[in-house]
Design a protein around this motif. Structure first.
Motif, PDB file in Angstrom:
ATOM      1  N   LEU A 225       0.847  -1.195   0.000  1.00  0.00           N
ATOM      2  CA  LEU A 225       0.000   0.000   0.000  1.00  0.00           C
ATOM      3  C   LEU A 225       0.883   1.245   0.000  1.00  0.00           C
ATOM      4  O   LEU A 225       1.639   1.481   0.944  1.00  0.00           O
ATOM      5  CB  LEU A 225      -0.908   0.000   1.234  1.00  0.00           C
ATOM      6  CG  LEU A 225      -2.002   1.055   1.278  1.00  0.00           C
ATOM      7  CD1 LEU A 225      -3.100   0.726   0.269  1.00  0.00           C
ATOM      8  CD2 LEU A 225      -2.599   1.169   2.673  1.00  0.00           C
ATOM      9  N   VAL A 226       0.787   2.026  -1.071  1.00  0.00           N
ATOM     10  CA  VAL A 226       1.583   3.242  -1.196  1.00  0.00           C
ATOM     11  C   VAL A 226       0.919   4.360  -0.394  1.00  0.00           C
ATOM     12  O   VAL A 226      -0.254   4.674  -0.612  1.00  0.00           O
ATOM     13  CB  VAL A 226       1.745   3.662  -2.664  1.00  0.00           C
ATOM     14  CG1 VAL A 226       2.623   4.907  -2.781  1.00  0.00           C
ATOM     15  CG2 VAL A 226       2.338   2.516  -3.480  1.00  0.00           C
ATOM     16  N   ARG A 227       1.664   4.936   0.534  1.00  0.00           N
ATOM     17  CA  ARG A 227       1.128   6.000   1.379  1.00  0.00           C
ATOM     18  C   ARG A 227       0.893   7.277   0.584  1.00  0.00           C
ATOM     19  O   ARG A 227       1.581   7.553  -0.396  1.00  0.00           O
ATOM     20  CB  ARG A 227       2.079   6.291   2.548  1.00  0.00           C
ATOM     21  CG  ARG A 227       2.172   5.169   3.569  1.00  0.00           C
ATOM     22  CD  ARG A 227       2.962   5.624   4.789  1.00  0.00           C
ATOM     23  NE  ARG A 227       4.357   5.865   4.437  1.00  0.00           N
ATOM     24  CZ  ARG A 227       5.328   4.979   4.606  1.00  0.00           C
ATOM     25  NH1 ARG A 227       5.056   3.788   5.111  1.00  0.00           N
ATOM     26  NH2 ARG A 227       6.573   5.287   4.271  1.00  0.00           N
ATOM     27  N   ARG A 228      -0.057   8.079   1.054  1.00  0.00           N
ATOM     28  CA  ARG A 228      -0.368   9.348   0.397  1.00  0.00           C
ATOM     29  C   ARG A 228       0.760  10.363   0.583  1.00  0.00           C
ATOM     30  O   ARG A 228       1.416  10.381   1.626  1.00  0.00           O
ATOM     31  CB  ARG A 228      -1.642   9.953   0.994  1.00  0.00           C
ATOM     32  CG  ARG A 228      -2.883   9.150   0.782  1.00  0.00           C
ATOM     33  CD  ARG A 228      -4.060   9.849   1.433  1.00  0.00           C
ATOM     34  NE  ARG A 228      -5.314   9.162   1.133  1.00  0.00           N
ATOM     35  CZ  ARG A 228      -6.510   9.654   1.394  1.00  0.00           C
ATOM     36  NH1 ARG A 228      -6.615  10.830   1.976  1.00  0.00           N
ATOM     37  NH2 ARG A 228      -7.591   8.973   1.087  1.00  0.00           N
ATOM     38  N   PRO A 229       0.943  11.232  -0.396  1.00  0.00           N
ATOM     39  CA  PRO A 229       1.871  12.346  -0.182  1.00  0.00           C
ATOM     40  C   PRO A 229       1.255  13.321   0.814  1.00  0.00           C
ATOM     41  O   PRO A 229       0.022  13.415   0.934  1.00  0.00           O
ATOM     42  CB  PRO A 229       1.985  12.974  -1.573  1.00  0.00           C
ATOM     43  CG  PRO A 229       0.709  12.610  -2.268  1.00  0.00           C
ATOM     44  CD  PRO A 229       0.325  11.257  -1.732  1.00  0.00           C
ATOM     45  N   PRO A 230       2.080  14.047   1.544  1.00  0.00           N
ATOM     46  CA  PRO A 230       1.526  15.005   2.511  1.00  0.00           C
ATOM     47  C   PRO A 230       0.780  16.131   1.810  1.00  0.00           C
ATOM     48  O   PRO A 230       1.153  16.548   0.708  1.00  0.00           O
ATOM     49  CB  PRO A 230       2.764  15.523   3.242  1.00  0.00           C
ATOM     50  CG  PRO A 230       3.895  15.288   2.292  1.00  0.00           C
ATOM     51  CD  PRO A 230       3.549  14.041   1.537  1.00  0.00           C
ATOM     52  N   ALA A 231      -0.274  16.620   2.455  1.00  0.00           N
ATOM     53  CA  ALA A 231      -1.027  17.750   1.910  1.00  0.00           C
ATOM     54  C   ALA A 231      -0.219  19.033   2.102  1.00  0.00           C
ATOM     55  O   ALA A 231       0.623  19.112   3.009  1.00  0.00           O
ATOM     56  CB  ALA A 231      -2.375  17.863   2.610  1.00  0.00           C
ATOM     57  N   PRO A 232      -0.439  20.035   1.269  1.00  0.00           N
ATOM     58  CA  PRO A 232       0.267  21.314   1.452  1.00  0.00           C
ATOM     59  C   PRO A 232       0.008  21.887   2.846  1.00  0.00           C
ATOM     60  O   PRO A 232      -1.119  21.833   3.353  1.00  0.00           O
ATOM     61  CB  PRO A 232      -0.335  22.208   0.362  1.00  0.00           C
ATOM     62  CG  PRO A 232      -0.817  21.263  -0.685  1.00  0.00           C
ATOM     63  CD  PRO A 232      -1.292  20.051   0.075  1.00  0.00           C
ATOM     64  N   ALA A 233       1.029  22.410   3.458  1.00  0.00           N
ATOM     65  CA  ALA A 233       0.904  22.945   4.815  1.00  0.00           C
ATOM     66  C   ALA A 233      -0.039  24.137   4.847  1.00  0.00           C
ATOM     67  O   ALA A 233      -0.053  24.971   3.934  1.00  0.00           O
ATOM     68  CB  ALA A 233       2.285  23.355   5.327  1.00  0.00           C
TER      69      ALA A 233
END
Length: 252
Positions: A225-233
């Motif tokens: 399972l590929v984790r999501r990229p972080p959302a913009p701060a």
């Protein structure tokens, strides 16, 4: 009030439909145009194509006097979300991100998290030999390109995609063109028919493609399972359309 809705997801289509009857709102839905035949919102102005980066999007927001921007793109559309955050800040437009929650493991799941498609590719040789690959056509290079691990050439890949890939498939592979939502019975049959022993997917969340996880759990299969990229701060985020509608109502 003019609203720009960055779409391409089921949540974006649902939100566009709910906003159609809202007094005082004029909604434009923007689709990136990456899918040949996108599912279009039932009621909204439609724009198809990119904005030429954050600067182009900021100019478009100013030119069309957009008063609110909603980013309802795919959780893995990191570049688009980053551009939206930069453009909203530059144009002084309030921004909301609509993100469906990611999946949560339950008893019986055999999940192997990966931080990227490249990391996922590195994990495969030790986990299975017949892979159901559902990460989308744009990421195929991690599994079939020159930089892909050489051991992957020994594995079989069932590649599912909405549109035909523009890059080469893995050497031993079959291509399945299909679009969700998918049924549990259908996913079970697919795993049996192709003798799948390993699933690779992104943590996109949502119910439309979740049955593959249930089918893998029932069959005792490992899942990369590929984790999501972080959302913009600093971007305000909600998980459902009702909260997005409330956010917009407060700005009319």
């Amino acid at each position: 009030m003019r609203v720009l809705l960055l779409g391409g997801t089921a949540e974006a289509r649902q939100l566009a439909g709910e906003l159609a009857g809202e007094p005082g709102l004029l909604v434009t839905v923007a689709l990136a145009g990456r899918v040949a035949e996108p599912l279009r919102p039932a009621a909204a102005e439609l724009r198809v194509g990119g904005f030429d980066g954050a600067e182009g999007l900021a100019s478009w927001l100013r030119e069309h006097r957009i008063a609110a921007l909603v980013d309802a793109t795919h959780p893995f559309a990191a570049r688009i979300s980053a551009n939206a955050a930069q453009a909203a800040a530059a144009a002084g437009v309030p921004l909301l991100a609509l993100r469906r929650p990611g999946w949560t493991p339950v008893e019986g799941d055999r999940w192997h998290p990966a931080g990227s498609l490249e990391q996922a590719a590195e994990l495969l040789p030790g986990l299975g030999s017949r892979v159901f690959l559902t990460t989308g056509r744009l990421g195929l290079a991690a599994f079939a390109g020159p930089s892909a691990p050489s051991a992957l050439s020994e594995l079989f890949f069932l590649v599912r995609s909405v549109d035909p890939p523009r890059t080469p498939l893995p050497p031993r592979s079959a291509l399945l063109l299909d679009r969700g939502p998918f049924t549990l019975d259908g996913e079970r049959a697919l795993l049996r028919e192709h003798r799948i022993d390993l699933l690779v997917t992104k943590d996109s969340g949502g119910a439309a493609v979740a049955p593959k996880l249930t089918a893998a759990r029932e069959a005792g299969l490992p899942v990369v399972l590929v984790r999501r990229p972080p959302a913009p701060a600093g971007v305000e985020t909600v998980n459902d359309c009702a909260a997005a509608v409330s956010w917009l109502r407060r700005r009319v």
